[in-house]
Design a protein around this motif. Structure first.
Motif, short mmCIF file in Angstrom:
data_model
loop_
_atom_site.label_atom_id
_atom_site.label_comp_id
_atom_site.label_asym_id
_atom_site.label_seq_id
_atom_site.Cartn_x
_atom_site.Cartn_y
_atom_site.Cartn_z
N GLU A 168 0.83 -1.21 0.00
CA GLU A 168 0.00 0.00 0.00
C GLU A 168 0.87 1.26 0.00
N SER A 212 1.08 4.14 -2.92
CA SER A 212 0.90 5.57 -2.66
C SER A 212 2.06 6.38 -3.21
N GLY A 219 -0.05 7.70 -5.92
CA GLY A 219 -0.81 8.69 -5.17
C GLY A 219 -2.23 8.26 -4.89
N ASP A 220 -2.47 6.92 -4.86
CA ASP A 220 -3.83 6.43 -4.70
C ASP A 220 -4.14 5.97 -3.27
N GLN A 221 -3.26 6.32 -2.33
CA GLN A 221 -3.48 5.94 -0.95
C GLN A 221 -3.40 7.19 -0.08
N HIS A 273 -0.23 10.54 0.91
CA HIS A 273 0.72 10.43 -0.19
C HIS A 273 1.88 11.43 -0.04
#
Length: 653
Positions: free
Chosen positions: A319, A323, A327-329, A332
């Motif tokens: 995870e 990120s 940048g999807d967690q 970030h």
């Protein structure tokens, strides 16, 4: 420890005109019944007829005999047995049932006095040796593990052989649970005396299946543009007090153990998985290091002390990596700053000569019965490296901080009340062998006597992404001395640090718990009890011995499951890298599972092959075909002997 060089007693006598020196120390014994002792860096062989029943790790009295080019020793007396319990398998020999020991360092079978107590052939058991008669060990069976090669049997025997207990004494469990019951009142009190960092953005990054989280990271941007990085370590020392039941048990265990199918913790679950685990969205007690870093990652200010923290997010490595990359967690920006700074730290360490051996670990996928479904190579990501960098920073800075508190006493000696993690320079002979090997592969390398960590780092960088990179990494790692714990600081060769310690994992390493206590003494401007200072050197030796046992247990469990996996793949053609060349053949590591097998010279039918020591290659007499370290080859999985943990490969063209 296997090659203890400290002499407990020594005297000389004269026998038939030859001077002999008698010493008492630990002996190393190998599977063929030959021993070795090292005295002041000099090796003395102990031939089978001179062992006098000595076993590996025993403390023995020896007579040293100085002979030109062949110094030897003779065991005069067994002073102390390292162990009297051995694991083995019941086998039939000359019509009688005996126990064949698992340990490759045990050179003799075990004989059972009560013949009626021996289970059927193929059963794995533990034997307690009670006496030696006629140079043979006799004893009784004390544990029956089950049928050889079954998962439960093999793992249970590995645990027994290495003296690893899966259960905690009732008083230890009860002591841990008492803290759970009192947690609310403990927290209220500690908030009054500790630095409260619960509002500071804090995260943990761990394996996806982790149950304990012993370190956390926080980040604050300061008004002057610098950043403050917090390395927060579970405050185990608050719960595990000196000489308590928890402490005595932890000191015996010394480490948590990670086998392929289970974790055996150093501390009971009430602490390891609960109060000392920095869980998300929970207030937890920590021992923290706060570092103010400027734009060049220089430590401008630092603070060490007890805190209360509150992790707001628990990342798995995957995870955190997602990120960083996508940048999807959550958080970030924080992870990006951590990662950018960590890369700079790593680059700086590399310049200083710090060696990075890469990652060759594997992960096992097991079914409900413990059988191997699949083996996966672990991928080392930026998320792993960033955590490592901040742990290295904390360990290094704690060690430097503690050096300020050493004092010179009346005799001019520095008191021994800190515990370092040290790594000695490689042995000259091993380094020369390694140097010859890499030169044979076409790399330049300095003389063994002049090699620095920076030379090895440079070599590994040059070899990166080449077919031979893996085997060079492995060979370099095998050349290294073993890192150990010691009260005497000699620096850390592999990391190229002048001082280093272990501070960041007190849940799973007793040494780190000791360092926490010693650091707190320094912060309080007090000294430990004199009795503790005196026993610290011996304690560090014991921890090193336990580390060897734990690492060996973990390796044995890995090898067992790798061989078990290959048993189901007999007849398959696979690819691997040659990572060992000998007179009898070449060892090949399977590229997918990191499992090693042997291609014997006898199985190479297309020519007569022999070892060329200069090029570290097997060379065909007629066709001049060469097989060299680092070469990729195709091989057939020909045969698997699970009980011996041996795999035969056959070369395919």
């Amino acid at each position: 420890m296997s090659h203890t060089q400290k002499r407990n007693q020594s005297h000389k006598n004269t026998h038939k005109g030859k001077t002999k020196e008698r010493i008492t120390q630990t002996i190393s014994v190998f599977g063929k019944g030959e021993g070795l002792v090292v005295v002041n860096g000099k090796e003395y062989r102990v031939y089978p007829e001179d062992l006098n029943t000595a076993l590996d790790g025993d403390t023995v009295a020896l007579e040293l005999q100085e002979r030109k080019n062949n110094p030897k020793a003779k065991v005069v007396k067994i002073e102390k047995r390292k162990r009297t319990k051995f694991v083995g398998t019941v086998k039939k020999e000359s019509g009688s049932l005996i126990v064949s020991p698992d340990s490759r360092r045990m050179y003799t079978p075990l004989f059972i006095e009560d013949k009626n107590s021996i289970p059927e052939e193929g059963t794995k058991v533990a034997v307690q040796i009670s006496e030696w008669k006629g140079g043979k060990p006799y004893g009784k069976i004390i544990t029956v593990f089950g049928k050889q090669n079954e998962h439960k049997t093999e793992i249970s025997s590995i645990l027994f052989e290495h003296d690893i207990d899966t259960n905690f004494p009732p008083n230890v469990t009860a002591e841990g649970e008492s803290f759970e019951k009192a947690w609310e009142s403990i927290l209220i009190h500690e908030l009054e005396v500790r630095k409260d960092l619960r509002t500071t953005p804090t995260i943990t990054i761990d394996p996806v299946d982790a149950k304990d989280f012993d370190d956390a990271l926080s980040l604050t941007t300061l008004p002057n543009g610098n950043i403050e990085v917090g390395v927060h370590i579970a405050d185990v020392s608050h719960f595990v007090l000196p000489d308590s039941a928890l402490d005595k048990e932890a000191s015996i265990r010394a480490f948590s153990v990670y086998l392929v199918d289970r974790t055996i913790p150093m501390l009971p679950e009430s602490l390891s998985n609960n109060l000392c685990s920095l869980k998300p969205n929970e207030d937890r007690l920590a021992f923290s290091c706060l570092f103010e870093l400027d734009s060049e990652n220089r430590v401008v200010n630092e603070w060490f002390g007890k805190t209360v923290i509150h992790s707001e997010h628990r990342f798995s490595y995957e995870e955190a990596q997602s990120s960083i990359e996508n940048g999807d967690q959550p958080l970030h920006d924080m992870l990006t700053i951590f990662n950018t700074r960590a890369k700079k730290m790593q680059a700086e360490r590399s310049k200083e000569g710090s060696i990075d051996f890469g990652d060759s670990e594997v992960r096992f996928e097991l079914d409900e019965n413990g059988a191997v479904v699949d083996i996966h190579k672990k991928t080392r990501m930026d998320a792993h490296r960033l955590v490592e960098e901040y742990m290295l920073l904390a360990n290094r800075r704690v060690a430097r901080f503690m050096e300020k508190f050493t004092e010179v006493n009346d005799t001019g000696n520095i008191p021994l009340y800190f515990l370092y993690r040290i790594h000695d320079n490689p042995h000259a002979e091993r380094m020369e062998t390694f140097a010859q090997f890499v030169r044979a592969l076409g790399y330049t390398f300095p003389d063994a006597s002049k090699v620095s960590a920076n030379d090895i780092t440079t070599l590994l960088h040059k070899a990166k992404d080449t077919p031979e990179s893996g085997v060079i990494n492995t060979a370099a790692l095998r050349t290294m001395s073993k890192a150990i714990y010691s009260t005497k600081n000699i620096g850390h060769f592999g990391l190229a640090f002048d001082t280093y310690t272990h501070f960041t994992s007190p849940i799973r390493r007793y040494a780190d718990l000791i360092v926490h206590r010693l650091l707190q003494h320094a912060l309080d401007n007090t000294k430990p009890e004199q009795s503790f200072i005196k026993k610290l050197p011996k304690l560090s030796e014991y921890i090193c011995e336990r580390e060897l046992d734990v690492v060996d247990a973990e390796r044995q469990s890995i090898r067992f499951k790798q061989v078990e996996y290959m048993q189901r793949h007999v007849g398959e053609v696979r690819k691997g890298i040659i990572n060992g060349i000998t007179e009898w053949g070449m060892y090949v590591e399977d590229s997918e599972t990191k499992t090693e097998g042997l291609i014997s010279i006898r199985s190479m039918k297309d020519d007569y092959y022999s070892l060329d020591k200069k090029s570290y290659a097997l060379v065909g007499r007629d066709n001049k075909q060469q097989y060299q370290l680092g070469d990729e080859v195709a091989f057939l999985v020909k045969a698997v002997r699970l009980e011996e943990r041996q795999i035969d490969f056959e070369l395919k063209k």
